[in-house]
Write a protein that holds these residues in place. Structure first.
Motif, short mmCIF file in Angstrom:
data_model
loop_
_atom_site.label_atom_id
_atom_site.label_comp_id
_atom_site.label_asym_id
_atom_site.label_seq_id
_atom_site.Cartn_x
_atom_site.Cartn_y
_atom_site.Cartn_z
N THR A 13 0.82 -1.21 0.00
CA THR A 13 0.00 0.00 0.00
C THR A 13 0.85 1.26 0.00
OG1 THR A 13 -1.78 -1.14 1.17
CG2 THR A 13 -1.75 1.27 1.30
N LYS A 123 -2.38 4.97 4.13
CA LYS A 123 -2.67 4.87 2.70
C LYS A 123 -2.95 6.22 2.04
CE LYS A 123 -5.82 2.55 -0.50
NZ LYS A 123 -6.98 1.64 -0.63
N ALA A 225 -15.95 -0.38 8.21
CA ALA A 225 -15.12 -0.04 7.05
C ALA A 225 -13.67 -0.41 7.36
CB ALA A 225 -15.24 1.45 6.74
N ASP A 227 -11.26 -1.74 5.17
CA ASP A 227 -10.29 -1.80 4.09
C ASP A 227 -8.97 -1.26 4.64
OD1 ASP A 227 -9.45 -2.22 1.41
OD2 ASP A 227 -9.56 -0.06 1.07
N SER A 229 -5.88 0.57 5.74
CA SER A 229 -4.91 1.65 5.61
C SER A 229 -3.65 1.28 6.39
CB SER A 229 -5.49 2.96 6.15
OG SER A 229 -6.51 3.43 5.32
N ASP A 273 -5.63 -9.12 8.38
CA ASP A 273 -5.51 -8.40 7.10
C ASP A 273 -6.45 -7.22 7.00
OD1 ASP A 273 -7.81 -9.93 6.98
OD2 ASP A 273 -7.50 -10.59 4.91
N LYS A 274 -7.27 -6.99 8.01
CA LYS A 274 -8.17 -5.84 8.04
C LYS A 274 -7.46 -4.63 8.62
CE LYS A 274 -12.57 -8.37 8.68
NZ LYS A 274 -12.08 -9.75 8.73
N ASP A 275 -8.03 -3.45 8.44
CA ASP A 275 -7.48 -2.25 9.06
C ASP A 275 -7.47 -2.43 10.58
OD1 ASP A 275 -6.72 0.72 8.52
OD2 ASP A 275 -8.10 0.79 10.22
#
Length: 283
Positions: A13, A123, A225, A227, A229, A273-275
């Protein structure tokens, strides 16, 4: 050095965004990643190298943004003998104090100028070229690296000899994790006391207790949420580096051991693997 050739090793990222911004600033960029599919999206702005040796050959600056010290040392070791004689190694991953010392020793072995320069930001700041760079290394490297650092960051702090950047990054991440866990716990407590947890964010909004990060991560927690960063697994890795540094320095940290326990709990629950906002999820 007005227009250096830059090799970017590690295209997650952060690394991919940094490479794109360096190329946008007019520099010749070569990119390499252990998983080649990560490099292909950059083919429109950079030369995709088939090997790490190909990437670094003739490069003025070798920028590493890999997962940890081990991955960084292995990658640089694979390129032994291919570096330009006067190349600068711009090491930007968070590797901790001992890790920075070991990579510094490796740089000396490889004949490279070592600059330790971890960054603050995730990110979106990386994509916007708005990272804060915590650079440390020899003074004569500052001018040589200026075009690269200006491309990836909104601000660069030079904080001392190589390794000082890691020390400041660990202290900054300790604060990030403290805020993260504080928001998660206040939201959870509001929920467990029978109230809508959104009320907590509304109560602090705009006042002395608020901060952009409070609203950003708090809303991400409540909206699901996640995703990444800053992935939970990476946060746990950095928390371990903070605690190791604190123990070595004799610092008595009261909050971080609990934060580390909650991060590990979330990773063990399959959210690595999540934020890192996913530390809020029930376990």
């Amino acid at each position: 050095m007005t227009n250096p050739t830059v090799a970017v090793l590690g295209l997650g990222t952060m690394g991919a965004a940094m490479a794109r911004n360096i190329a946008a600033a007019g520099m010749d960029v070569r990119v390499w990643n252990r998983s080649p599919e990560r490099a292909e999206p950059l083919a429109d702005v950079a030369t995709v190298a088939g090997s790490v040796r190909e990437a670094v050959t003739g490069a003025d600056v070798v920028l590493t943004m890999l997962y940890d010290e081990r991955a960084t040392a292995e990658t640089m070791g694979d390129a032994r003998g291919a570096f330009a004689a006067d190349a600068v190694w711009l090491q930007q991953a968070t590797v901790g104090i001992d890790g920075a010392d070991r990579l510094g020793a490796l740089a000396e072995e490889l004949g490279l100028v070592h600059v330790d320069a971890p960054v603050l930001g995730t990110k979106k700041p990386a994509e916007d070229g708005a990272l804060v760079v915590l650079a440390s290394g020899p003074e004569d490297a500052e001018e040589r690296l200026a075009p690269v650092l200006e491309a990836i960051g909104s601000r660069t702090m030079w904080v001392g000899e190589a390794g000082a950047g890691q020390r400041l990054k660990l202290a900054a991440n300790a604060w990030v994790f403290t805020v993260l866990e504080g928001v998660a716990e206040s939201l959870a407590l509001t929920r467990d006391l029978g109230l809508d947890p959104h009320l907590f964010l509304e109560a602090v909004q705009g006042g002395a207790l608020d901060a952009p990060y409070v609203q950003l991560k708090g809303n991400a927690m409540l909206d699901g949420a996640f995703d990444p960063s800053f992935a939970l697994a990476g946060a746990l890795k950095d928390a371990d580096l903070i605690l190791a540094a604190a123990e070595a320095a004799g610092s008595d940290l009261a909050i971080l051991p609990g934060v580390r326990r909650h991060l590990a709990r979330a990773v063990d629950a399959g959210h690595g693997d999540k934020d890192m906002a996913a530390t809020y999820l029930p376990h």
